[in-house]
Design an enzyme around this catalytic site. Structure first.
Site, PDB file in Angstrom:
ATOM      1  N   ASP A  62       0.951  -1.214   0.052  1.00  0.00           N
ATOM      2  CA  ASP A  62      -0.043  -0.135  -0.054  1.00  0.00           C
ATOM      3  C   ASP A  62       0.775   1.026  -0.059  1.00  0.00           C
ATOM      4  OD1 ASP A  62      -2.538  -1.364  -0.043  1.00  0.00           O
ATOM      5  OD2 ASP A  62      -2.736  -1.337   2.009  1.00  0.00           O
ATOM      6  N   GLY A  63       2.030   1.218   0.575  1.00  0.00           N
ATOM      7  CA  GLY A  63       2.645   2.320   0.823  1.00  0.00           C
ATOM      8  C   GLY A  63       3.481   2.737  -0.497  1.00  0.00           C
ATOM      9  N   GLU A  79      -4.275  10.465   3.954  1.00  0.00           N
ATOM     10  CA  GLU A  79      -4.658  11.564   4.810  1.00  0.00           C
ATOM     11  C   GLU A  79      -3.815  12.632   4.938  1.00  0.00           C
ATOM     12  OE1 GLU A  79      -1.798   9.095   5.940  1.00  0.00           O
ATOM     13  OE2 GLU A  79      -3.486   8.056   6.759  1.00  0.00           O
ATOM     14  N   ASP A  83      -1.536  16.342  20.610  1.00  0.00           N
ATOM     15  CA  ASP A  83      -0.623  15.871  19.767  1.00  0.00           C
ATOM     16  C   ASP A  83      -0.780  15.741  18.449  1.00  0.00           C
ATOM     17  OD1 ASP A  83       0.631  14.912  22.375  1.00  0.00           O
ATOM     18  OD2 ASP A  83       0.278  12.745  21.614  1.00  0.00           O
ATOM     19  N   ASN A 135      -6.078   6.589  10.571  1.00  0.00           N
ATOM     20  CA  ASN A 135      -7.429   6.844  11.026  1.00  0.00           C
ATOM     21  C   ASN A 135      -7.881   5.817  11.950  1.00  0.00           C
ATOM     22  OD1 ASN A 135     -10.185   8.307  11.084  1.00  0.00           O
ATOM     23  ND2 ASN A 135     -10.713   6.295  10.284  1.00  0.00           N
ATOM     24  N   ALA A 137      -4.731  12.539  20.953  1.00  0.00           N
ATOM     25  CA  ALA A 137      -4.610  12.777  22.369  1.00  0.00           C
ATOM     26  C   ALA A 137      -4.775  14.186  22.648  1.00  0.00           C
ATOM     27  CB  ALA A 137      -3.188  12.360  22.643  1.00  0.00           C
TER      28      ALA A 137
HETATM   29  P1  NAP Z   1       4.337   2.034   6.759  1.00  0.00           P
HETATM   30  O1  NAP Z   1       4.833   2.637   8.227  1.00  0.00           O
HETATM   31  O2  NAP Z   1       5.014   1.023   6.495  1.00  0.00           O
HETATM   32  O3  NAP Z   1       2.609   1.691   6.979  1.00  0.00           O
HETATM   33  C1  NAP Z   1       1.929   1.206   8.012  1.00  0.00           C
HETATM   34  C2  NAP Z   1       0.884   0.191   7.554  1.00  0.00           C
HETATM   35  O4  NAP Z   1      -0.165   0.991   6.940  1.00  0.00           O
HETATM   36  C3  NAP Z   1       1.365  -0.756   6.323  1.00  0.00           C
HETATM   37  O5  NAP Z   1       1.167  -1.791   6.870  1.00  0.00           O
HETATM   38  C4  NAP Z   1       0.714  -0.118   5.126  1.00  0.00           C
HETATM   39  O6  NAP Z   1       0.634  -1.342   4.378  1.00  0.00           O
HETATM   40  C5  NAP Z   1      -0.627   0.126   5.886  1.00  0.00           C
HETATM   41  N1  NAP Z   1      -1.429   1.020   5.014  1.00  0.00           N
HETATM   42  C6  NAP Z   1      -1.037   1.929   4.264  1.00  0.00           C
HETATM   43  N2  NAP Z   1      -2.468   2.298   3.529  1.00  0.00           N
HETATM   44  C7  NAP Z   1      -3.135   1.794   4.253  1.00  0.00           C
HETATM   45  C8  NAP Z   1      -4.647   1.910   3.925  1.00  0.00           C
HETATM   46  N3  NAP Z   1      -5.208   2.701   3.356  1.00  0.00           N
HETATM   47  N4  NAP Z   1      -5.424   0.897   4.626  1.00  0.00           N
HETATM   48  C9  NAP Z   1      -4.965  -0.064   5.471  1.00  0.00           C
HETATM   49  N5  NAP Z   1      -3.556  -0.182   5.777  1.00  0.00           N
HETATM   50  C10 NAP Z   1      -2.762   0.709   5.099  1.00  0.00           C
HETATM   51  O7  NAP Z   1       4.027   3.522   5.961  1.00  0.00           O
HETATM   52  P2  NAP Z   1       3.412   3.005   4.425  1.00  0.00           P
HETATM   53  O8  NAP Z   1       3.347   1.967   4.117  1.00  0.00           O
HETATM   54  O9  NAP Z   1       4.196   4.193   3.427  1.00  0.00           O
HETATM   55  O10 NAP Z   1       2.036   3.834   4.501  1.00  0.00           O
HETATM   56  C11 NAP Z   1       1.848   5.039   5.069  1.00  0.00           C
HETATM   57  C12 NAP Z   1       0.499   5.247   6.053  1.00  0.00           C
HETATM   58  O11 NAP Z   1       0.835   4.631   7.219  1.00  0.00           O
HETATM   59  C13 NAP Z   1       0.182   6.364   6.115  1.00  0.00           C
HETATM   60  O12 NAP Z   1      -0.951   7.130   4.940  1.00  0.00           O
HETATM   61  C14 NAP Z   1      -0.725   6.200   7.528  1.00  0.00           C
HETATM   62  O13 NAP Z   1      -2.195   6.120   7.119  1.00  0.00           O
HETATM   63  C15 NAP Z   1      -0.072   5.072   7.968  1.00  0.00           C
HETATM   64  N6  NAP Z   1       0.411   5.386   9.330  1.00  0.00           N
HETATM   65  C16 NAP Z   1      -0.007   4.769  10.531  1.00  0.00           C
HETATM   66  C17 NAP Z   1       0.075   5.008  11.704  1.00  0.00           C
HETATM   67  C18 NAP Z   1      -0.480   4.340  12.944  1.00  0.00           C
HETATM   68  O14 NAP Z   1      -1.378   3.581  12.580  1.00  0.00           O
HETATM   69  N7  NAP Z   1      -0.073   4.766  14.273  1.00  0.00           N
HETATM   70  C19 NAP Z   1       1.301   6.042  11.998  1.00  0.00           C
HETATM   71  C20 NAP Z   1       1.697   6.777  11.154  1.00  0.00           C
HETATM   72  C21 NAP Z   1       1.408   6.527   9.449  1.00  0.00           C
HETATM   73  P3  NAP Z   1       1.817  -2.105   3.195  1.00  0.00           P
HETATM   74  O15 NAP Z   1       2.690  -2.886   4.424  1.00  0.00           O
HETATM   75  O16 NAP Z   1       1.046  -2.489   2.269  1.00  0.00           O
HETATM   76  O17 NAP Z   1       2.595  -0.786   2.821  1.00  0.00           O
HETATM   77 MN    MN Z   2       4.572   0.124   3.928  1.00  0.00          MN
END
Ligand code: NAP
Ligand code: MN
Length: 266
Positions: free
Chosen positions: A51-52, A124, A152, A166, A187
């Protein structure tokens, strides 16, 4: 018609990946697609990764609403934006050869930082304190002053982004057939001076969310859009609305949004 079959592959250029996906290039050629190196002339943009990677593919190619995006998963798991598996080409062939493929449209949000040209996000906008202290944001819905947030951070998610950041902060999962965006808190401080709604809220397609950053010190919150942090600082005003640009993907059988949600989380 020939130029409607221009295909662009987005992936890491490392040797191991290139080797693993050679069969995709071969497949595209076999089915008379024209592989291009310039995404601006592509009709189909294929992201290979997770997804990333899909988020990056959309961002780096400028959130085009006049082409089709497709995600191919290399992670072995099924991902929310990936409809195809790297090793199972039958679905790809089906999509490549079918006359009328159904298209899904994912809403995106448009973000204005002060007077800069618009930015877009597929998952987002996130606003997070970059230091150990809280920061203050005046939150407006259209012209209404809604609340004063101190905490935060704030996450403003699209429907497809609702399963990502989200979700981790207890936001709702939103059906991407609904044109809307969701605001969630990270938070928040709640006391007799600062009071916020405390629950996520969802805004309709004609609403505008304005976040006014109240600068108390020289620290600025980190502004994230999908998986990229913006290097811009000193922003005072952030406006978010639903954008007119939808990201189009191929709709496959047995792979609806809710099937993916069940598969991923249940
Ligand atoms: P990452 O830190 O590797 O991603 C976190 C996880 O989110 C990965 O498993 C990724 O899947 C998954 N993901 C991304 N978009 C998603 C979606 N629309 N629905 C469900 N899961 C999703 O970083 P990244 O892969 O570049 O993804 C960026 C996203 O991470 C940001 O857009 C944000 O939504 C999310 N994020 C989450 C948190 C948290 O939950 N605390 C904090 C910061 C960012 P893949 O392994 O397939 O890439
Ligand atoms: Mn990822």
């Amino acid at each position: 018609m020939a130029n409607r079959r221009n295909i662009y592959f987005f992936h890491k250029r490392s040797d191991d990946i290139v080797e693993k996906i050679q069969h995709l290039y071969d497949l595209a050629e076999r089915y008379s697609f024209n592989i291009v190196n310039d995404y601006s002339i592509a009709n189909i943009i294929v992201s290979i990764g997770g997804d990333g990677t899909f988020l990056q593919a959309v961002r780096k190619t400028g959130f085009r609403d006049d082409c089709l995006y497709a995600g191919i998963s290399t992670t072995g798991n099924l991902n929310m934006y990936c409809d195809f598996y790297l090793d199972s080409t039958s679905k790809m062939i089906e999509a490549m050869t079918s006359e009328n493929i159904e298209v899904r449209r994912y809403p995106t949000i448009e973000i204005k930082l002060d007077d800069q040209p618009s930015f877009y996000a597929l998952n987002e906008l996130s606003l997070r304190s970059s230091v150990i202290k809280t920061f203050v944001v005046e939150v407006f819905i259209d012209e209404l002053h809604f609340e004063t947030f101190r905490g935060d951070g704030i996450v403003v998610a699209t429907p497809t982004g609702s399963t990502a950041y989200n979700k981790s902060v207890n936001g709702s999962i939103v059906d991407p057939t609904l044109p809307c965006f969701q605001v969630s808190e990270l938070a928040s401080l709640n006391n007799n001076t600062y009071r916020t709604l405390g629950s996520s809220f969802i805004l309709g397609p004609d609403r505008k969310l304005t976040l006014k950053l109240m600068q108390e010190s020289k620290d600025y919150p980190t502004i994230g859009m999908d998986n990229e942090a913006m290097s811009i600082r000193n922003i005072k005003n952030i406006e978010v609305s639903l954008s007119g640009k939808a990201i189009k993907t191929v709709k496959l059988k047995d792979n609806s949004f809710w099937e993916k949600v069940r598969r991923t989380f249940l």
